[in-house]
Design an enzyme around this catalytic site. Structure first.
Site, PDB file in Angstrom:
ATOM      1  N   CYS A  88     -10.003  -4.114  -2.328  1.00 44.98           N
ATOM      2  CA  CYS A  88     -10.392  -3.406  -1.102  1.00 44.98           C
ATOM      3  C   CYS A  88     -11.177  -2.134  -1.435  1.00 44.98           C
ATOM      4  O   CYS A  88     -12.330  -2.205  -1.826  1.00 44.98           O
ATOM      5  CB  CYS A  88      -9.165  -3.120  -0.248  1.00 44.98           C
ATOM      6  SG  CYS A  88      -9.568  -2.701   1.475  1.00 44.98           S
ATOM      7  N   HIS A 188      -6.053  -7.835  -0.352  1.00 43.98           N
ATOM      8  CA  HIS A 188      -4.946  -7.179  -1.052  1.00 43.98           C
ATOM      9  C   HIS A 188      -3.953  -8.211  -1.594  1.00 43.98           C
ATOM     10  O   HIS A 188      -2.925  -8.480  -0.966  1.00 43.98           O
ATOM     11  CB  HIS A 188      -4.194  -6.254  -0.087  1.00 43.98           C
ATOM     12  CG  HIS A 188      -4.970  -5.078   0.384  1.00 43.98           C
ATOM     13  ND1 HIS A 188      -4.884  -3.843  -0.216  1.00 43.98           N
ATOM     14  CD2 HIS A 188      -5.843  -4.937   1.411  1.00 43.98           C
ATOM     15  CE1 HIS A 188      -5.661  -2.993   0.415  1.00 43.98           C
ATOM     16  NE2 HIS A 188      -6.262  -3.624   1.407  1.00 43.98           N
ATOM     17  N   GLU A 190      -1.837  -7.809  -3.849  1.00 42.37           N
ATOM     18  CA  GLU A 190      -0.584  -7.132  -4.193  1.00 42.37           C
ATOM     19  C   GLU A 190       0.407  -7.096  -3.036  1.00 42.37           C
ATOM     20  O   GLU A 190       1.584  -6.776  -3.238  1.00 42.37           O
ATOM     21  CB  GLU A 190      -0.876  -5.696  -4.671  1.00 42.37           C
ATOM     22  CG  GLU A 190      -1.289  -4.715  -3.590  1.00 42.37           C
ATOM     23  CD  GLU A 190      -2.758  -4.805  -3.192  1.00 42.37           C
ATOM     24  OE1 GLU A 190      -3.185  -3.965  -2.377  1.00 42.37           O
ATOM     25  OE2 GLU A 190      -3.460  -5.711  -3.681  1.00 42.37           O
TER      26      GLU A 190
END
Length: 214
Positions: A88, A188, A190
């Site tokens: 991002c 994202h 994560e």
């Protein structure tokens, strides 16, 4: 006869810890059999085999990179072949060109791409979708994300937004790329608990630094 085997130490991968979703990246990297650590000081860069630039706010992060005297050293290392992955805001910072960026925003560079900040809209326009990433289906979370407007011939496109009626203007937009030692995603990974993107980066680090286990 005894034969000794040399096992390479696991790669040390840092997460730029000035702003953004640092802890989530550290957790994902820890699942990939590497040593993961937050990075805030320039002297810590020399202890790393690679670095993750997390999501967050790209303008704020670029100013903090300058304030912490990390901007020029990290930019030089990436240019010299140091492995880097950006998610991002990290993608924005690693791009050579940014549309709708601020004049005082700094770039780390490393990717010969043009990105558009907040291309998918405001926070309320955040969304999730499944992507084909290098032949695998990955669930992607987009939060005030950029997309890639243009790439050079040296850039490998790894994923685009599926062309569906629901995708609207985002349909077909490039959201994951690699160029040599640099990997970036507009989404994202994560946040999903799926560490395959991080494993892809770890494999890159091992291949680029010769830190494969033997």
């Amino acid at each position: 006869m005894l034969v000794s085997m040399v096992v390479a130490a696991p790669p040390v991968i840092g997460v730029l810890a000035l702003q953004g979703d640092v802890q989530e990246h550290l957790v994902s990297l820890a699942k990939c059999d590497v040593t993961a650590r937050p990075v805030r000081r320039v002297e810590e860069l020399d202890e790393l085999d690679g670095i993750v630039i997390p999501g967050g706010e790209s303008t704020t992060m670029s100013k903090l990179l300058d304030n912490f005297e990390l901007l020029e050293p990290l930019r030089a290392k990436i240019k010299a072949g140091f492995p880097a992955y950006g998610s991002c805001a990290g993608m924005i910072l690693l791009a050579n060109d940014v549309l709708d960026g601020r004049e005082d925003q700094h770039q780390l560079g490393g990717l010969d791409i043009t990105v558009r900040r907040n291309a998918f809209g405001r926070q309320v326009d955040s969304f999730e979708t499944d992507l084909d990433l290098a032949g695998e289906t990955v669930h992607a979370v987009f939060i005030r994300a950029p997309w890639v407007e243009a790439v050079s011939g040296h850039v490998e496109v790894l994923a685009t937004v599926p062309v569906t009626a629901e995708a609207g203007d985002a349909a077909g937009r490039i959201v994951a790329v690699r160029q040599g030692n640099v990997l970036a995603t507009a989404f994202h990974p994560e946040l999903t608990g799926d560490e395959r993107v991080h494993r892809l980066f770890v494999d890159m680090v091992r291949g680029l630094t010769g830190s494969e286990e033997k």
